[in-house]
Design an enzyme around this catalytic site. Structure first.
Site, PDB file in Angstrom:
ATOM      1  CG  LEU A 137       6.322   6.238  -0.089  1.00  0.00           C
ATOM      2  CD1 LEU A 137       6.749   4.967   0.623  1.00  0.00           C
ATOM      3  CD2 LEU A 137       7.318   7.355   0.204  1.00  0.00           C
ATOM      4  CG  PHE A 140      -0.411   0.396   2.523  1.00  0.00           C
ATOM      5  CD1 PHE A 140       0.212  -0.514   3.349  1.00  0.00           C
ATOM      6  CD2 PHE A 140      -0.528   1.711   2.965  1.00  0.00           C
ATOM      7  CE1 PHE A 140       0.717  -0.141   4.597  1.00  0.00           C
ATOM      8  CE2 PHE A 140      -0.042   2.100   4.209  1.00  0.00           C
ATOM      9  CZ  PHE A 140       0.591   1.166   5.022  1.00  0.00           C
ATOM     10  CE  LYS A 141       4.046   0.930   4.658  1.00  0.00           C
ATOM     11  NZ  LYS A 141       4.184   1.555   5.936  1.00  0.00           N
ATOM     12  CG  ASP A 142       4.176   0.750  -4.423  1.00  0.00           C
ATOM     13  OD1 ASP A 142       5.333   1.185  -4.265  1.00  0.00           O
ATOM     14  OD2 ASP A 142       3.921  -0.451  -4.630  1.00  0.00           O
TER      15      ASP A 142
END
Ligand SMILES: Cc1ncc(COP(=O)(O)O)c(C=O)c1O
Ligand SMILES: N[C@@H](CCOP(=O)(O)O)C(=O)O
Length: 556
Positions: A140, A135-137
């Site tokens: 980020l 989910f960080k994408d």
């Protein structure tokens, strides 16, 4: 600009276009009360406030006529949400739209964050369709492009040492690291130093980071746990020498842009549910269930709720590292293992004792976190709401909230915990949130039963959420409130836990059922990583040396 007119990492109001027109939600203050009236660009580039606090908007905006956003594609919805927090005098509308479009063009799913029905009242919000399968994408990719946008603008006509060079330092328990590296690799005027706990991230996560060989990417394997890495990052930010000379930047969820970008998928999934379900209509309430560690993801849901999204509750799902669950049950926020004689021999950085025994290694390692840094942001809002009951004005409430948060954080640092907080504060927290703690055995059982019942393979972090969602459905009753459970990573990143759960399942074969082609052959690639002791000063010297070498080699 910072209240003292000086920004320690060289970010100052003079260096961006003046905020000619802005709303309160487009200016920012520190949770510890010493910084206020900062622009979006300032808080994105600074990451952490000078007083050690985290940035929050001066007001949470109500989303105007959010109901009319129902059929918008992800990127348009993102623009509507983000522009409430970013003044067009800082980023003109067309530029913001371009940044958003570029950020999500790298995703494999056309919906960016698709919603799938899992079973009964539970829907899964799949957040792993970006370049690094976590989910960080979502945040980020956006943050990488934002940094590039601001740096390009600041560096027009400048060469050599006159250029604004950002030194990103980040801590990762596995997912933030690769997502940040993919968002920043090869970008001009940025160096990235990513600290991970040596041997405590999954093999795929480690390979995703260490096989990136771009000159501006530096992987540091720290002897210690994730909290030690996070403490080193905070110690570097608190060090006036390195912070001002190297212009430190943050990619962890201490950076406000991370939380902001994650708010979008709460709106998007709500509308997806309304489109996909025959019974759920816009205006009905939903519960979100969020596997939690550093509290960034669930905090983004809190912002969506405060903006007007009809959220019944946000359910925090922790693994056996349960500081958040214990807070909701007792009103006390305590690291546990840092108390009394046990603290002796703890590892010190920035005056914070972090004890090895405090963090358990679990099957959901990205959530093996002792202290959740974003909890501070929620504490500020809880303290503000408590202050409101005195009937004073906004300025007074803000001052009170800042003082209260500073006091709590000081106790956390010196005594290893604080609380119980005032009854009203805890009641407000309980009105909006529930919490559940899920053990490793329950995580394995959930992966197994979901696979047997519906054939879906969960990653262990998502399984923590799904088990919490099942408990929540039981509590409210079947068919009463739909639950959206956040699926935070692709199962292939956690082959160990998934195989442990499913090796007996008939017909299950990991490589065939789970492994994406992007991961095949990763272990054959060249790697670059440095082992470093858990010592923030050693990290500081290494960062200084590497940045100096990069600057000397730069051709612009
Ligand atoms: C896969 C996964 N799930 C859940 C979390 C917890 O999210 P947060 O730290 O925002 O609470 C993380 C890491 O942060 C993660 O990498
Ligand atoms: N689970 C995270 C830990 C860091 O959290 P962040 O959201 O503050 O960056 C990771 O995978 O690195």
């Amino acid at each position: 600009m910072a209240s003292n007119g000086v920004a320690t990492n060289g970010v100052s109001a003079e260096s961006h276009s003046p905020a000619a027109t802005h709303t309160k939600s487009q200016r920012y203050l520190s949770t510890r009360g010493e910084d206020s009236d900062l622009s979006f660009e300032e808080v994105v580039l600074k990451g952490l406030a000078n007083d050690g606090g985290l940035y929050i908007p001066e007001a949470i905006p109500e989303a105007p006529q959010w109901q009319t956003w129902k059929d918008l594609p992800f990127n348009e919805l993102a623009y509507n949400v983000l522009s409430l927090y970013i003044s067009p005098s800082e980023i003109p509308a067309d530029d913001l739209k371009d940044i958003i479009n570029r950020s999500y063009s790298t995703f494999r799913a056309p919906e960016i964050t698709p919603l799938v029905h899992l079973q009964d009242d539970i829907h899964l919000l799949e957040l792993f369709h970006g370049p690094t399968f976590a989910f960080k994408d979502v945040a980020l990719q956006f943050l990488g492009n934002l940094f590039e946008y601001f740096l390009t603008r600041r560096n027009v006509g400048k060469t050599g040492r006159d250029r604004y060079h950002l030194t990103v330092v980040g801590a990762t328990s596995g997912d933030t690291g690769s997502a940040a590296i993919y968002g920043l690799r090869g970008k001009k005027d940025v160096s990235v130093f990513m600290l991970h706990p040596k041997g405590k991230v999954s093999p795929i996560q480690e390979l995703q980071m260490t096989t990136v060989l771009d000159a501006n990417v530096h992987n540091l394997a720290i002897t210690g746990n994730f909290d030690n890495c996070q403490d080193i990052v905070k110690a570097l930010f608190a060090d006036p020498d390195i912070n001002s000379t190297l212009k430190l930047g943050a990619v962890n969820s201490i950076n406000w842009a991370r939380i902001l970008a994650q708010t979008v998928y709460y709106f998007h999934s709500y509308f997806a549910l309304a489109r996909q379900s025959e019974t759920f209509k816009v205006g009905d309430k939903v519960r979100y269930v969020v596997p939690s560690g550093n509290f960034g993801d669930v905090l983004a849901g809190y912002f969506a709720f405060r903006m007007g999204l009809p959220v019944d509750k946000l359910v925090i799902a922790t693994n056996e590292n349960d500081i958040l669950d214990r807070f909701w049950k007792t009103g006390k926020y305590e690291k546990k293992a840092t108390h009394g004689p046990e603290a002796e021999g703890g590892i010190e950085s920035d005056g914070v004792k972090a004890h090895e025994d405090g963090v358990k290694e679990t099957l959901s390692p990205a959530m093996d976190i002792l202290v959740s840094s974003n909890f501070e942001r929620l504490l500020w809002f809880l303290a503000y709401q408590f202050a409101e009951s005195a009937g004073m004005d906004d300025e007074w409430n803000k001052k009170q909230a800042g003082q209260e948060v500073s006091g709590w954080l000081k106790e956390l640092k010196t005594k290893g915990g604080f609380g119980p907080v005032y009854k009203d504060v805890l009641e407000t927290a309980r009105r909006n949130f529930d919490s559940e703690r899920v053990s490793d055995q329950e995580t394995l059982d959930t992966i197994k039963s979901i696979y047997n019942e519906v054939g879906y393979v969960l990653d262990p972090h998502t399984a923590v959420g799904v088990e919490a969602a099942r408990r929540s459905v039981k509590q409210v009753g079947s068919g009463v409130i739909p639950h959206i459970s956040l699926s935070t990573a692709h199962p292939a990143k956690f082959a160990g836990a998934v195989t442990l759960a499913l090796n007996d399942a008939p017909g299950f074969e990991f490589n065939e059922k789970v492994l994406p082609k992007e991961f095949v052959g990763l272990d054959q690639k060249e790697k670059r990583v440095r082992d470093v002791e858990n010592d923030w000063k050693a990290v500081r010297e290494l960062v200084k040396k590497e940045v100096e070498e990069e600057l000397a080699a730069a051709q612009y």
